[in-house]
Write an enzyme that holds these catalytic residues in place. Structure first.
Site, PDB file in Angstrom:
ATOM      1  N   ALA A 208       0.840  -1.192   0.000  1.00 48.42           N
ATOM      2  CA  ALA A 208       0.000   0.000   0.000  1.00 48.42           C
ATOM      3  C   ALA A 208       0.878   1.246   0.000  1.00 48.42           C
ATOM      4  O   ALA A 208       2.038   1.210   0.409  1.00 48.42           O
ATOM      5  CB  ALA A 208      -0.920  -0.004   1.211  1.00 48.42           C
TER       6      ALA A 208
ATOM      7  N   GLY B 191       0.086  -5.034   1.068  1.00 49.50           N
ATOM      8  CA  GLY B 191      -1.201  -5.093   0.393  1.00 49.50           C
ATOM      9  C   GLY B 191      -1.176  -5.906  -0.879  1.00 49.50           C
ATOM     10  O   GLY B 191      -2.190  -6.488  -1.281  1.00 49.50           O
TER      11      GLY B 191
ATOM     12  N   GLU C   9      -1.546  -9.424   0.212  1.00 52.43           N
ATOM     13  CA  GLU C   9      -2.932  -9.591   0.648  1.00 52.43           C
ATOM     14  C   GLU C   9      -3.881  -9.704  -0.541  1.00 52.43           C
ATOM     15  O   GLU C   9      -4.831 -10.498  -0.523  1.00 52.43           O
ATOM     16  CB  GLU C   9      -3.327  -8.421   1.552  1.00 52.43           C
ATOM     17  CG  GLU C   9      -2.611  -8.456   2.897  1.00 52.43           C
ATOM     18  CD  GLU C   9      -2.746  -7.166   3.685  1.00 52.43           C
ATOM     19  OE1 GLU C   9      -3.106  -7.241   4.869  1.00 52.43           O
ATOM     20  OE2 GLU C   9      -2.489  -6.082   3.117  1.00 52.43           O
TER      21      GLU C   9
ATOM     22  N   GLU D  64       4.788  -5.205   7.373  1.00 51.32           N
ATOM     23  CA  GLU D  64       4.180  -4.060   8.050  1.00 51.32           C
ATOM     24  C   GLU D  64       4.751  -3.774   9.434  1.00 51.32           C
ATOM     25  O   GLU D  64       4.816  -2.604   9.850  1.00 51.32           O
ATOM     26  CB  GLU D  64       2.659  -4.268   8.156  1.00 51.32           C
ATOM     27  CG  GLU D  64       1.916  -4.125   6.834  1.00 51.32           C
ATOM     28  CD  GLU D  64       1.796  -5.425   6.057  1.00 51.32           C
ATOM     29  OE1 GLU D  64       0.993  -5.486   5.110  1.00 51.32           O
ATOM     30  OE2 GLU D  64       2.503  -6.396   6.422  1.00 51.32           O
TER      31      GLU D  64
END
Length: 258
Positions: free
Chosen positions: A64, A109, A112, A132
């Site tokens: 992200a 992300g 994910e 993260e």
């Protein structure tokens, strides 16, 4: 008109390409909004049989957008997490099979997003990870939940606690990825698999996805009953009649999604 996603279909196979190559396809609000809208179109397209999801350039998606997240307060971060998780859940719940074609980095992300697909095919130089904790946060788009379902609780904890990046071969060993191919053959192999799936009875493939997904959330006896339900529904389709008649007549079946 989409700015950050490319999309086209050929013979029942859709190919969705994240297209922010200068930032390794980093996921921001604008990209997610485009993805959200496109997933609605894909879900409504009865001609579609399989969806391939990949990234342009050197990455699938390298996470992200950190610059966007750096200024968020807790309420904004919660909204961001819910927004992204909801869209990835929409991807996961598409009625057709979805295949993540991981070229290069699938981090944060990006990892994910790949895990929200049914299958993950990786190039030999692909890298996976949930880094993260090194940024002072947890995964926010359901990574803590999907990773443990793919690789087991203890291995998911290790990868998330350490933020360690793994290569394609380790991803295969752990069950995170399903196949690994030479980078220059990845797209060709992914398309070949998609065409193989698309050649089977569309309703049967969709019903199989429903049976697997529903059964995975319950106990074995309830899961068997779920399979019985979807198995029976196949016999209300013309494609079941065609498939079995073609087998008996020793010819190739011609399915029409009816």
């Amino acid at each position: 008109m989409a700015e950050y996603i490319l999309y086209h279909t050929t013979d029942g196979v859709g190919t969705l390409t994240l297209n922010r190559p200068k930032v390794l396809n980093a996921i921001n609000y604008d990209l997610l909004r485009e993805l959200d809208s496109l997933l609605d179109e894909i879900a409504a397209d009865d001609s579609l049989r399989v969806l391939l999801l990949t990234g342009s350039g050197k990455a699938f998606a390298a996470g992200a957008d950190i610059a966007q997240q750096a200024v968020m307060d807790p309420a904004e971060a919660e909204d961001w997490g819910k927004f992204g998780s909801g869209i990835f859940r929409k991807l996961e719940l598409l009625p057709i099979p979805t295949i993540a074609v991981v070229n290069g980095y699938a981090l944060g992300g990006g990892c994910e997003m790949a895990m929200a697909c049914d299958l993950i095919l990786a190039g030999e130089k692909a890298k996976f990870g949930q880094p993260e904790t090194g940024l002072g946060i947890t995964p926010g788009f359901s990574g803590t939940q999907r990773l443990l379902r793919r690789v087991g609780v203890s291995k998911a904890k290790e990868l998330i606690y350490t933020g360690r990046m793994i290569d394609a071969q380790e991803a295969i060993q752990l069950g995170l990825a399903d196949h690994v191919y030479p980078d220059d053959q990845l797209q060709e192999e992914a398309l070949a698999m998609a065409k193989k799936i698309a050649g089977n009875a569309p309703a049967a493939v969709r019903y199989a996805k429903c049976a697997i997904n529903e059964g995975a959330q319950t106990d074995i006896d309830a899961a068997i009953a779920i399979e019985n339900k979807w198995f029976a529904k196949c016999f209300a389709t013309e494609d079941q009649k065609e498939g079995m008649q073609a087998f008996l007549e020793k010819r190739k079946a011609e399915f029409h999604n009816r």
